[in-house]
Design an enzyme around this catalytic site. Structure first.
Site, short mmCIF file in Angstrom:
data_model
loop_
_atom_site.label_atom_id
_atom_site.label_comp_id
_atom_site.label_asym_id
_atom_site.label_seq_id
_atom_site.Cartn_x
_atom_site.Cartn_y
_atom_site.Cartn_z
N ASN A 43 35.33 47.37 39.29
CA ASN A 43 36.37 47.36 38.26
C ASN A 43 37.76 47.42 38.91
OD1 ASN A 43 35.48 50.04 38.89
ND2 ASN A 43 36.38 50.87 37.03
N VAL A 44 38.68 46.74 38.28
CA VAL A 44 40.06 46.64 38.78
C VAL A 44 40.99 46.99 37.63
CG1 VAL A 44 41.79 45.15 39.85
CG2 VAL A 44 39.36 44.77 40.34
N GLU A 45 41.57 48.19 37.68
CA GLU A 45 42.43 48.64 36.58
C GLU A 45 43.87 48.21 36.82
OE1 GLU A 45 41.55 52.83 36.11
OE2 GLU A 45 39.57 52.35 35.25
N CYS A 54 36.45 44.79 34.18
CA CYS A 54 35.22 45.50 34.52
C CYS A 54 34.57 44.95 35.79
CB CYS A 54 34.22 45.39 33.37
SG CYS A 54 34.64 46.35 31.92
N GLU A 56 31.54 44.01 36.16
CA GLU A 56 30.69 42.84 35.87
C GLU A 56 31.52 41.56 35.91
OE1 GLU A 56 30.95 45.68 34.24
OE2 GLU A 56 29.08 46.25 33.25
N CYS A 90 29.62 47.46 29.08
CA CYS A 90 30.35 47.51 27.81
C CYS A 90 29.98 46.28 26.98
CB CYS A 90 31.85 47.57 28.06
SG CYS A 90 32.59 46.01 28.57
N CYS A 93 31.18 42.96 28.35
CA CYS A 93 30.45 42.52 29.56
C CYS A 93 29.04 42.06 29.23
CB CYS A 93 30.45 43.62 30.61
SG CYS A 93 32.06 43.73 31.42
#
Ligand code: THU
Length: 136
Positions: A43-45, A54, A56, A90, A93
């Protein structure tokens, strides 16, 4: 062909690459493609919270950039390994996976301790809408 434990270990290893300074919730995903290759992502916020993405989505992007289009199996790893909570994909995803995976594709759910549960994609996303509704 990679074993389930190799796929799970790739997802767990990807957790370390997560950029999650806001949620501090590290997620890794690893896709097995039909050629037996593994594509992983984390994940990359973002400081603008809604545009983070996310694990995925990262793994799917890696698969696409490797020239592959079919998910044979996918592992998702997240959580602290202590609270018993499963890091299932989620809703968004589940649909992202569906684009490249048949309903019977196994989705392996792991935490830092290893594999915790396995679901078919159809269990996670029943009666789903997919590309065959639009193509061909
Ligand atoms: N997250 C994923 O990477 N995959 C999921 O399927 C569930 C949530 C990430 C998004 C966000 O960076 C963090 O977990 C907390 O929601």
């Amino acid at each position: 062909m990679a074993t389930d434990s190799e796929l799970v270990n790739a997802a767990i290893a990807a957790m370390d690459r997560a950029y999650a300074p806001y949620s501090k919730f590290h997620v890794g995903a690893a896709i097995l493609d039909e050629n037996g290759q593994i594509h992983s992502g984390a994940n990359v916020e973002n400081a603008a919270y809604p545009i983070g993405h996310c694990a995925e989505a990262s793994a799917i992007a890696a698969m696409i950039m490797a020239g592959q289009r079919r998910i044979v199996k996918i592992a998702v790893a997240g959580g602290n390994g202590q609270d018993g909570m499963l890091c299932t994909p989620c809703g968004g995803c589940r649909q992202r996976i569906r684009e490249f995976a048949a309903p019977d594709v196994p989705v392996l759910i792991a935490d830092p301790n290893g594999l915790q549960a396995t679901f078919s994609l159809a269990t996670l996303l029943p009666e789903s809408f997919g590309p065959e509704h639009l193509v061909g």
